[in-house]
Design a protein around this motif. Structure first.
Motif, PDB file in Angstrom:
ATOM      1  N   LEU A   1      11.459   9.775  10.534  1.00 23.84           N
ATOM      2  CA  LEU A   1      10.145   9.130  10.590  1.00 23.84           C
ATOM      3  C   LEU A   1      10.236   7.810  11.332  1.00 23.84           C
ATOM      4  N   ASN A   2       9.061   7.307  11.702  1.00 23.03           N
ATOM      5  CA  ASN A   2       8.935   5.904  12.069  1.00 23.03           C
ATOM      6  C   ASN A   2       7.620   5.387  11.512  1.00 23.03           C
ATOM      7  N   ALA A   3       7.530   4.064  11.378  1.00 25.00           N
ATOM      8  CA  ALA A   3       6.388   3.517  10.656  1.00 25.00           C
ATOM      9  C   ALA A   3       5.986   2.146  11.169  1.00 25.00           C
ATOM     10  N   PHE A   4       4.717   1.816  10.930  1.00 24.14           N
ATOM     11  CA  PHE A   4       4.171   0.499  11.222  1.00 24.14           C
ATOM     12  C   PHE A   4       3.463  -0.008   9.965  1.00 24.14           C
ATOM     13  N   THR A   5       3.604  -1.302   9.674  1.00 26.87           N
ATOM     14  CA  THR A   5       2.896  -1.899   8.553  1.00 26.87           C
ATOM     15  C   THR A   5       2.258  -3.212   8.991  1.00 26.87           C
ATOM     16  N   GLY A   6       1.194  -3.617   8.294  1.00 26.65           N
ATOM     17  CA  GLY A   6       0.547  -4.876   8.622  1.00 26.65           C
ATOM     18  C   GLY A   6      -0.334  -5.355   7.486  1.00 26.65           C
ATOM     19  N   ILE A   7      -0.854  -6.562   7.646  1.00 23.69           N
ATOM     20  CA  ILE A   7      -1.763  -7.150   6.662  1.00 23.69           C
ATOM     21  C   ILE A   7      -3.107  -7.413   7.343  1.00 23.69           C
ATOM     22  N   ARG A   8      -4.124  -6.699   6.929  1.00 19.04           N
ATOM     23  CA  ARG A   8      -5.455  -6.851   7.510  1.00 19.04           C
ATOM     24  C   ARG A   8      -6.285  -7.878   6.751  1.00 19.04           C
TER      25      ARG A   8
ATOM     26  N   ALA B   1       0.807  -1.215   0.000  1.00 14.71           N
ATOM     27  CA  ALA B   1       0.000   0.000   0.000  1.00 14.71           C
ATOM     28  C   ALA B   1       0.843   1.269   0.000  1.00 14.71           C
ATOM     29  N   ILE B   2       1.988   1.250   0.670  1.00  9.94           N
ATOM     30  CA  ILE B   2       2.821   2.466   0.723  1.00  9.94           C
ATOM     31  C   ILE B   2       3.312   2.851  -0.659  1.00  9.94           C
ATOM     32  N   ILE B   3       3.922   1.901  -1.347  1.00  6.22           N
ATOM     33  CA  ILE B   3       4.544   2.214  -2.636  1.00  6.22           C
ATOM     34  C   ILE B   3       3.503   2.399  -3.736  1.00  6.22           C
ATOM     35  N   ASP B   4       2.303   1.802  -3.550  1.00  6.55           N
ATOM     36  CA  ASP B   4       1.268   1.909  -4.567  1.00  6.55           C
ATOM     37  C   ASP B   4       0.371   3.116  -4.363  1.00  6.55           C
ATOM     38  N   MET B   5      -0.100   3.352  -3.143  1.00  2.21           N
ATOM     39  CA  MET B   5      -1.066   4.427  -2.892  1.00  2.21           C
ATOM     40  C   MET B   5      -0.553   5.501  -1.933  1.00  2.21           C
ATOM     41  N   GLY B   6       0.252   5.098  -0.966  1.00  5.00           N
ATOM     42  CA  GLY B   6       0.800   6.091  -0.039  1.00  5.00           C
ATOM     43  C   GLY B   6       1.628   7.135  -0.754  1.00  5.00           C
ATOM     44  N   VAL B   7       2.243   6.750  -1.869  1.00  7.86           N
ATOM     45  CA  VAL B   7       3.094   7.649  -2.635  1.00  7.86           C
ATOM     46  C   VAL B   7       2.363   8.935  -3.020  1.00  7.86           C
TER      47      VAL B   7
ATOM     48  N   THR C   1      -8.574 -11.447  -7.065  1.00  4.69           N
ATOM     49  CA  THR C   1      -8.261 -10.546  -8.174  1.00  4.69           C
ATOM     50  C   THR C   1      -8.811 -11.119  -9.475  1.00  4.69           C
ATOM     51  N   ASP C   2      -8.873 -10.264 -10.477  1.00 10.40           N
ATOM     52  CA  ASP C   2      -9.419 -10.698 -11.762  1.00 10.40           C
ATOM     53  C   ASP C   2      -8.642 -11.877 -12.346  1.00 10.40           C
ATOM     54  N   ASP C   3      -7.319 -11.869 -12.169  1.00 11.14           N
ATOM     55  CA  ASP C   3      -6.510 -12.937 -12.754  1.00 11.14           C
ATOM     56  C   ASP C   3      -6.283 -14.110 -11.798  1.00 11.14           C
ATOM     57  N   THR C   4      -6.722 -13.966 -10.544  1.00 11.44           N
ATOM     58  CA  THR C   4      -6.604 -15.052  -9.564  1.00 11.44           C
ATOM     59  C   THR C   4      -7.901 -15.128  -8.758  1.00 11.44           C
ATOM     60  N   PRO C   5      -8.996 -15.592  -9.394  1.00 14.34           N
ATOM     61  CA  PRO C   5     -10.296 -15.623  -8.713  1.00 14.34           C
ATOM     62  C   PRO C   5     -10.336 -16.583  -7.534  1.00 14.34           C
ATOM     63  N   GLU C   6      -9.400 -17.546  -7.492  1.00 12.53           N
ATOM     64  CA  GLU C   6      -9.355 -18.481  -6.360  1.00 12.53           C
ATOM     65  C   GLU C   6      -8.725 -17.837  -5.124  1.00 12.53           C
ATOM     66  N   GLY C   7      -8.124 -16.674  -5.305  1.00 15.22           N
ATOM     67  CA  GLY C   7      -7.540 -15.951  -4.190  1.00 15.22           C
ATOM     68  C   GLY C   7      -6.028 -16.054  -4.155  1.00 15.22           C
ATOM     69  N   VAL C   8      -5.378 -14.992  -3.715  1.00 12.32           N
ATOM     70  CA  VAL C   8      -3.929 -14.955  -3.567  1.00 12.32           C
ATOM     71  C   VAL C   8      -3.606 -14.516  -2.144  1.00 12.32           C
ATOM     72  N   ARG C   9      -2.609 -15.147  -1.547  1.00  8.75           N
ATOM     73  CA  ARG C   9      -2.217 -14.777  -0.189  1.00  8.75           C
ATOM     74  C   ARG C   9      -1.343 -13.522  -0.238  1.00  8.75           C
ATOM     75  N   ALA C  10      -1.732 -12.504   0.514  1.00  5.36           N
ATOM     76  CA  ALA C  10      -0.995 -11.238   0.526  1.00  5.36           C
ATOM     77  C   ALA C  10       0.362 -11.414   1.193  1.00  5.36           C
ATOM     78  N   GLN C  11       1.402 -10.939   0.529  1.00  6.25           N
ATOM     79  CA  GLN C  11       2.765 -11.007   1.058  1.00  6.25           C
ATOM     80  C   GLN C  11       3.331  -9.625   1.375  1.00  6.25           C
ATOM     81  N   VAL C  12       2.563  -8.584   1.061  1.00  2.00           N
ATOM     82  CA  VAL C  12       3.005  -7.209   1.327  1.00  2.00           C
ATOM     83  C   VAL C  12       1.915  -6.482   2.101  1.00  2.00           C
ATOM     84  N   GLU C  13       2.279  -5.369   2.693  1.00  2.00           N
ATOM     85  CA  GLU C  13       1.362  -4.652   3.585  1.00  2.00           C
ATOM     86  C   GLU C  13       0.148  -4.097   2.860  1.00  2.00           C
TER      87      GLU C  13
END
Length: 400
Positions: free
Chosen positions: A212-219, A190-196, A225-237
């Motif tokens: 700065l200081n920061a916290f990240t997590g996976i909720r 989310a940081i590099i995609d939208m936080g930017v 996704t359109d190309d993975t309708p079975e679901g993909v496990r999130a590996q980034v925040e």
């Protein structure tokens, strides 16, 4: 410049994914009389052929001449074989640096998608290359909007007094078209995609951050996704909070998110800046910019006002700042019709800030930032350095 002398700008697109289709091919489709698509480059020839075929189909419907763009799978080969005025780089994040540097070394003006780079060192190398080559460079995010310009102007004029704090919500509910975004190979979430976006806009108003200081997590650990309708496990925040320090007791916080509700632009997304004399809010582009002053008599007589309970605010006039769009602005920029509204040195600081946020989230430590930037190409010489308004004194201030 070339366009003034009677010929179209010759441009190329590197990267033929979703953003290239929606923004760059579509943008050039609307500018066929001013810009010629001379080359298309993608590591997948099939992708490049598909986009060029679609571009020609749309042109045929407009009775436009057939586009004779050459197709390449190698950027260096394209730059050697085709004479170009400008290049749009719309590749995945990690390929931005190599392509921008190659364009600069070939003496070609260049535009790059966001984020400008994935690490501080790459960002510095990119800016050195374009500065040494003397080419024009427009890196995203594209901070410019009439509302954003009006907000910067109002803060510099002291409309909310001394600035003490800033809060940003920058995000959406998550990219749903491609599982790549949620994998480690994307080099960030989310940081590099939208936080930017929020980071860049905030720095454009407040100037460089010191630490700065920061916290990240996976909720949401599983994403559909359109190309993975079975679901993909999130590996980034998909959720992050970054605390910023500008020095002199001025602080800020950025909420970068892929977990905002579906109607995220109605959920408070934007920038809120707090000063001695009031609070300014910048919504998503196209939404109004508002100020809530500490006293009603601080509202300009000519301003349009609004009320919510005991709160009374006013809208900033944005009409004196023209609308600009990325693709036509780049064409105007390389043809000498307009000044670049981007600031490459600012984007170096943005990249360093994001890299530092990931470091802080991993180590739990406060990270000091090293890079600096001053000014904006669109500012007058007298206003080139973004500066905080000095603290006010008196009835609405902090001292006698």
């Amino acid at each position: 410049m070339a366009e003034i002398q009677g010929r179209k700008m010759r441009v190329a697109i590197i990267g033929c994914g979703d953003i290239a289709h929606k923004r760059y091919f579509a943008g050039l489709d609307r500018l066929r009389e001013r810009a010629e698509l001379a080359a298309v480059c993608d590591c997948s020839k099939d992708n490049a052929d598909r986009e060029l075929e679609d571009f020609n189909t749309k042109g045929k419907a407009q009775n436009a001449p057939a586009c004779k763009a050459k197709v390449f799978t190698d950027c260096q080969e394209m730059l050697k074989e085709v004479e170009l005025d400008g290049v749009f780089v719309a590749t995945p994040h990690q390929a931005h640096a190599d392509n921008v540097i190659a364009c600069a070394e070939a003496g070609v003006n260049v535009h790059s998608e966001k984020p400008m780079a994935t690490c501080f060192e790459e960002a510095e190398e990119m800016v050195r290359a374009v500065e040494e080559a003397g080419v024009r460079f427009l890196p995203l995010p594209f901070d410019y909007s009439p509302g954003y310009e009006a907000a910067r102007e109002a803060i510099r004029a002291g409309a909310i007094g001394a600035v003490h704090a800033a809060m940003v919500v920058s995000g959406h509910s998550g990219p749903g078209h491609n599982a790549w975004f949620f994998k480690e190979e994307s080099l960030g979430g989310a940081i590099i995609d939208m936080g930017v976006y929020g980071i860049s806009q905030l720095l454009g108003i407040m100037g460089p951050v010191t630490r700065l200081n920061a916290f990240t997590g996976i909720r949401k650990p599983i994403r559909i996704t359109d190309d993975t309708p079975e679901g993909v496990r999130a590996q980034v925040e998909d959720n992050a909070m970054i605390s910023l320090d500008w020095g002199d007791g001025i602080f800020g916080v950025i909420h970068s998110s892929w977990v905002l509700p579906p109607n995220w632009d109605r959920s408070g997304a934007g920038i809120r800046i707090v000063g001695d004399c009031g609070t300014l809010h910048i919504g998503w582009p196209g939404n109004p910019v508002t100020i809530v002053p500490v006293e009603d008599d601080m509202i300009p007589a000519e301003a349009e006002t609004w009320e919510l309970g005991k709160y009374k605010g006013y809208y900033l006039d944005t009409t004196k700042h023209p609308e600009k769009d990325i693709v036509p602005h780049f064409i105007d920029m390389i043809s000498g019709q307009d000044q670049c509204v981007g600031n490459p040195r600012q984007q170096v600081h943005v990249v360093e800030l994001m890299s530092a946020a990931y470091t802080s989230a991993t180590t739990g430590e406060t990270v000091e930032l090293q890079s600096m930037f001053t000014g904006f190409a669109r500012d007058s010489k007298e206003a080139r350095v973004p500066a905080h308004v000095k603290p006010a004194t008196g009835i609405h201030g902090i001292g006698p």
